[in-house]
Design a protein around this motif. Sequence first.
Motif, short mmCIF file in Angstrom:
data_model
loop_
_atom_site.label_atom_id
_atom_site.label_comp_id
_atom_site.label_asym_id
_atom_site.label_seq_id
_atom_site.Cartn_x
_atom_site.Cartn_y
_atom_site.Cartn_z
N ARG A 48 0.87 -1.54 -0.01
CA ARG A 48 0.07 0.01 -0.04
C ARG A 48 0.70 1.18 0.07
O ARG A 48 0.72 2.25 0.89
N PRO A 49 1.61 1.49 -0.92
CA PRO A 49 2.88 2.68 -0.93
C PRO A 49 1.92 3.83 -1.08
O PRO A 49 0.74 3.57 -1.98
N ARG A 50 2.24 5.00 -0.69
CA ARG A 50 1.57 6.14 -1.11
C ARG A 50 1.90 6.99 -2.32
O ARG A 50 1.36 7.74 -2.95
N GLU A 51 3.44 6.59 -2.89
CA GLU A 51 3.88 6.94 -3.93
C GLU A 51 4.49 5.72 -4.34
O GLU A 51 5.09 4.63 -3.80
N TYR A 52 4.48 5.72 -5.76
CA TYR A 52 5.30 4.37 -6.56
C TYR A 52 6.00 5.24 -7.89
O TYR A 52 5.50 5.83 -8.62
N LEU A 53 7.34 5.15 -7.89
CA LEU A 53 8.03 5.41 -9.03
C LEU A 53 7.89 4.40 -10.30
O LEU A 53 8.35 3.22 -10.06
N LEU A 63 3.56 7.97 -9.37
CA LEU A 63 2.32 7.85 -9.04
C LEU A 63 2.32 8.30 -7.44
O LEU A 63 3.13 8.28 -6.71
N VAL A 64 1.32 9.34 -7.32
CA VAL A 64 1.33 9.92 -6.00
C VAL A 64 -0.04 10.08 -5.39
O VAL A 64 -1.02 9.83 -6.20
N GLY A 65 -0.38 10.27 -4.29
CA GLY A 65 -1.49 10.35 -3.64
C GLY A 65 -2.22 9.12 -3.45
O GLY A 65 -3.43 9.10 -3.80
N LEU A 66 -1.81 8.09 -3.69
CA LEU A 66 -2.38 6.88 -3.69
C LEU A 66 -3.18 6.32 -2.67
O LEU A 66 -2.79 6.27 -1.42
N ARG A 67 -4.58 6.04 -2.78
CA ARG A 67 -5.44 5.83 -1.88
C ARG A 67 -6.04 4.30 -2.15
O ARG A 67 -6.75 4.19 -3.34
N TRP A 68 -5.69 3.35 -1.32
CA TRP A 68 -5.75 1.91 -1.69
C TRP A 68 -7.33 1.57 -1.27
O TRP A 68 -7.55 1.66 -0.21
#
Length: 145
Positions: A48-53, A63-68
Amino acid sequence: MVRTTTLLCAAAALAVGAAVPASAQSSRAPMDPNPVVVVDCFSQAQVRPREYLLACGDGGNRLVGLRWDSWGRWTATATGTDMVIDCTPSCAAGRLRPYPVKVTLDHPRPWPDHPGLRRYATIRLLYTDTAPPPGAKDVTYKLVY
């Protein structure tokens, strides 16, 4: 008897937590003894990362602001923003532009370097408004790091 049972349960919980790398543990989700992880550009397990390069080479797509919404044994889904360099007038001089996106991770596979862990092998990006030019609104990438 109650004290012994409590101690045995606590020891079992600690053993399960010790079997998963700290980078794969998340305080937002209950501990899963066999978690599925997503591996980042630095070969670190993420849950559940909040950001993913996405662009490991130059960082021009993140990817930023990830809400799972879910993180399961077979798929994980989230909403967030894909920040992409627009390459205008060049990629080196371009600016990051936001694109709302739905993210799906799936096709978990064994992680050869970490027995007992599985990692998601694909990521699907579905742009909910416009897609970064000249791309499609629905793209899938293999996650092989």
